[in-house]
Motif scaffolding. Structure first.
Motif, PDB file in Angstrom:
ATOM      1  N   TYR A  28       0.843  -1.203   0.000  1.00 56.37           N
ATOM      2  CA  TYR A  28       0.000   0.000   0.000  1.00 56.37           C
ATOM      3  C   TYR A  28       0.874   1.247   0.000  1.00 56.37           C
ATOM      4  N   ARG A  29       1.504   1.501  -1.142  1.00 51.04           N
ATOM      5  CA  ARG A  29       2.454   2.596  -1.286  1.00 51.04           C
ATOM      6  C   ARG A  29       1.797   3.890  -1.765  1.00 51.04           C
ATOM      7  N   GLY A  30       0.736   3.781  -2.497  1.00 52.32           N
ATOM      8  CA  GLY A  30       0.107   4.980  -3.039  1.00 52.32           C
ATOM      9  C   GLY A  30       0.028   4.972  -4.554  1.00 52.32           C
ATOM     10  N   THR A  31       0.888   4.200  -5.182  1.00 55.74           N
ATOM     11  CA  THR A  31       0.780   4.028  -6.634  1.00 55.74           C
ATOM     12  C   THR A  31       0.708   2.539  -6.928  1.00 55.74           C
ATOM     13  N   LYS A  32      -0.098   2.205  -7.896  1.00 62.53           N
ATOM     14  CA  LYS A  32      -0.304   0.804  -8.254  1.00 62.53           C
ATOM     15  C   LYS A  32       1.009   0.122  -8.657  1.00 62.53           C
ATOM     16  N   GLU A  33       1.848   0.844  -9.406  1.00 65.53           N
ATOM     17  CA  GLU A  33       3.109   0.282  -9.880  1.00 65.53           C
ATOM     18  C   GLU A  33       4.022  -0.100  -8.723  1.00 65.53           C
ATOM     19  N   MET A  34       4.155   0.806  -7.751  1.00 65.33           N
ATOM     20  CA  MET A  34       5.036   0.522  -6.612  1.00 65.33           C
ATOM     21  C   MET A  34       4.420  -0.512  -5.678  1.00 65.33           C
ATOM     22  N   ASP A  35       3.096  -0.518  -5.561  1.00 64.94           N
ATOM     23  CA  ASP A  35       2.429  -1.575  -4.783  1.00 64.94           C
ATOM     24  C   ASP A  35       2.823  -2.936  -5.337  1.00 64.94           C
ATOM     25  N   LYS A  36       2.777  -3.062  -6.652  1.00 67.57           N
ATOM     26  CA  LYS A  36       3.093  -4.344  -7.290  1.00 67.57           C
ATOM     27  C   LYS A  36       4.574  -4.682  -7.176  1.00 67.57           C
ATOM     28  N   LEU A  37       5.430  -3.713  -7.460  1.00 66.90           N
ATOM     29  CA  LEU A  37       6.873  -3.949  -7.426  1.00 66.90           C
ATOM     30  C   LEU A  37       7.344  -4.309  -6.019  1.00 66.90           C
ATOM     31  N   LEU A  38       7.041  -3.457  -5.044  1.00 67.70           N
ATOM     32  CA  LEU A  38       7.496  -3.719  -3.675  1.00 67.70           C
ATOM     33  C   LEU A  38       6.742  -4.883  -3.042  1.00 67.70           C
ATOM     34  N   GLY A  39       5.461  -5.022  -3.373  1.00 75.68           N
ATOM     35  CA  GLY A  39       4.686  -6.130  -2.834  1.00 75.68           C
ATOM     36  C   GLY A  39       5.209  -7.474  -3.297  1.00 75.68           C
ATOM     37  N   SER A  40       5.512  -7.595  -4.577  1.00 75.73           N
ATOM     38  CA  SER A  40       6.012  -8.877  -5.093  1.00 75.73           C
ATOM     39  C   SER A  40       7.433  -9.147  -4.603  1.00 75.73           C
ATOM     40  N   PHE A  41       8.250  -8.115  -4.493  1.00 76.03           N
ATOM     41  CA  PHE A  41       9.600  -8.279  -3.942  1.00 76.03           C
ATOM     42  C   PHE A  41       9.530  -8.778  -2.504  1.00 76.03           C
ATOM     43  N   THR A  42       8.697  -8.132  -1.714  1.00 77.84           N
ATOM     44  CA  THR A  42       8.550  -8.511  -0.306  1.00 77.84           C
ATOM     45  C   THR A  42       8.023  -9.933  -0.178  1.00 77.84           C
ATOM     46  N   LYS A  43       7.024 -10.255  -0.965  1.00 78.94           N
ATOM     47  CA  LYS A  43       6.443 -11.600  -0.927  1.00 78.94           C
ATOM     48  C   LYS A  43       7.496 -12.662  -1.240  1.00 78.94           C
ATOM     49  N   LYS A  44       8.350 -12.368  -2.198  1.00 80.13           N
ATOM     50  CA  LYS A  44       9.371 -13.340  -2.607  1.00 80.13           C
ATOM     51  C   LYS A  44      10.408 -13.585  -1.512  1.00 80.13           C
ATOM     52  N   TYR A  45      10.828 -12.533  -0.801  1.00 87.12           N
ATOM     53  CA  TYR A  45      11.979 -12.645   0.096  1.00 87.12           C
ATOM     54  C   TYR A  45      11.679 -12.638   1.591  1.00 87.12           C
ATOM     55  N   ILE A  46      10.520 -12.176   2.012  1.00 86.06           N
ATOM     56  CA  ILE A  46      10.319 -11.905   3.442  1.00 86.06           C
ATOM     57  C   ILE A  46      10.550 -13.124   4.338  1.00 86.06           C
ATOM     58  N   ASP A  47      10.149 -14.286   3.901  1.00 85.34           N
ATOM     59  CA  ASP A  47      10.320 -15.470   4.750  1.00 85.34           C
ATOM     60  C   ASP A  47      11.754 -15.991   4.759  1.00 85.34           C
ATOM     61  N   GLN A  48      12.587 -15.486   3.865  1.00 85.38           N
ATOM     62  CA  GLN A  48      14.000 -15.871   3.845  1.00 85.38           C
ATOM     63  C   GLN A  48      14.848 -14.960   4.730  1.00 85.38           C
ATOM     64  N   PHE A  49      14.311 -13.778   5.076  1.00 87.88           N
ATOM     65  CA  PHE A  49      15.088 -12.789   5.811  1.00 87.88           C
ATOM     66  C   PHE A  49      15.134 -13.080   7.300  1.00 87.88           C
ATOM     67  N   LYS A  50      16.304 -12.856   7.866  1.00 81.73           N
ATOM     68  CA  LYS A  50      16.484 -12.903   9.322  1.00 81.73           C
ATOM     69  C   LYS A  50      16.147 -11.513   9.870  1.00 81.73           C
ATOM     70  N   GLU A  51      16.226 -11.361  11.190  1.00 77.81           N
ATOM     71  CA  GLU A  51      15.846 -10.093  11.831  1.00 77.81           C
ATOM     72  C   GLU A  51      16.570  -8.883  11.252  1.00 77.81           C
ATOM     73  N   GLU A  52      17.885  -8.994  11.078  1.00 80.29           N
ATOM     74  CA  GLU A  52      18.659  -7.858  10.575  1.00 80.29           C
ATOM     75  C   GLU A  52      18.200  -7.469   9.162  1.00 80.29           C
ATOM     76  N   GLU A  53      17.932  -8.462   8.335  1.00 83.35           N
ATOM     77  CA  GLU A  53      17.482  -8.185   6.974  1.00 83.35           C
ATOM     78  C   GLU A  53      16.073  -7.605   6.965  1.00 83.35           C
ATOM     79  N   LEU A  54      15.233  -8.013   7.911  1.00 81.26           N
ATOM     80  CA  LEU A  54      13.906  -7.405   8.038  1.00 81.26           C
ATOM     81  C   LEU A  54      14.037  -5.926   8.382  1.00 81.26           C
ATOM     82  N   LYS A  55      15.005  -5.599   9.218  1.00 82.09           N
ATOM     83  CA  LYS A  55      15.274  -4.198   9.549  1.00 82.09           C
ATOM     84  C   LYS A  55      15.710  -3.438   8.302  1.00 82.09           C
ATOM     85  N   PHE A  56      16.585  -4.053   7.501  1.00 83.62           N
ATOM     86  CA  PHE A  56      17.007  -3.422   6.247  1.00 83.62           C
ATOM     87  C   PHE A  56      15.817  -3.222   5.310  1.00 83.62           C
TER      88      PHE A  56
END
Length: 104
Positions: free
Chosen positions: A34-62
Motif C-alpha cells: 500500500y504505497r500509493g501508486t499501483k506500480e510501486m504496490d506491485k513492485l514492492l509487494g512482489s519483492f517482499t512476498k518473494k523474500y520476506i520469509d528468507q530474511f532474518k531479523e537484521e534483513e527485516l530491519k534493512f
C-alpha cells in the motif's frame, strides 16, 4: 523481544513496537503493498512476498529501512537510474536493485 521501527513518509511518522516477528512481517507486507501508486504496490509487494520469509531479523530491519525511502527513488534504484538521494547499500537493497518484477 521488542523491536522498535520508525516509518515515515512525507506526512507522517509512525512508530511501531513489535514484540514478535510475525507481527513485524505483517506490517512490512502491508507497507510494501500500500504505497500509493499501483506500480510501486506491485513492485514492492512482489519483492517482499518473494523474500520476506528468507530474511532474518537484521534483513527485516534493512527491508523496513528500504520501505522508508520515497517511491520515485526506489523505482530508480530498481531500474538502474540515477537517484536524487543516497540509499544505504546492504543485502536487501542489492536484492531489490537486481529484482525483476514479472507480471502475474
Amino acid at each position: 523481544i521488542i523491536i522498535i521501527f520508525i516509518f515515515h513518509d512525507r506526512y507522517n511518522i509512525i512508530i511501531f513496537m513489535i514484540n514478535n516477528i510475525k507481527d513485524l512481517k505483517n506490517k512490512i507486507i502491508y507497507r510494501a503493498n500500500y504505497r500509493g501508486t499501483k506500480e510501486m504496490d506491485k513492485l514492492l509487494g512482489s519483492f517482499t512476498k518473494k523474500y520476506i520469509d528468507q530474511f532474518k531479523e537484521e534483513e527485516l530491519k534493512f527491508l523496513c529501512d528500504l520501505l522508508n525511502y520515497d517511491d520515485e527513488n526506489l523505482y530508480k534504484l530498481n531500474q538502474g537510474l540515477k537517484l536524487t538521494i543516497e540509499i544505504k547499500h546492504n543485502k536487501v537493497t542489492k536484492l531489490f536493485q537486481d529484482y525483476v518484477y514479472k507480471v502475474e
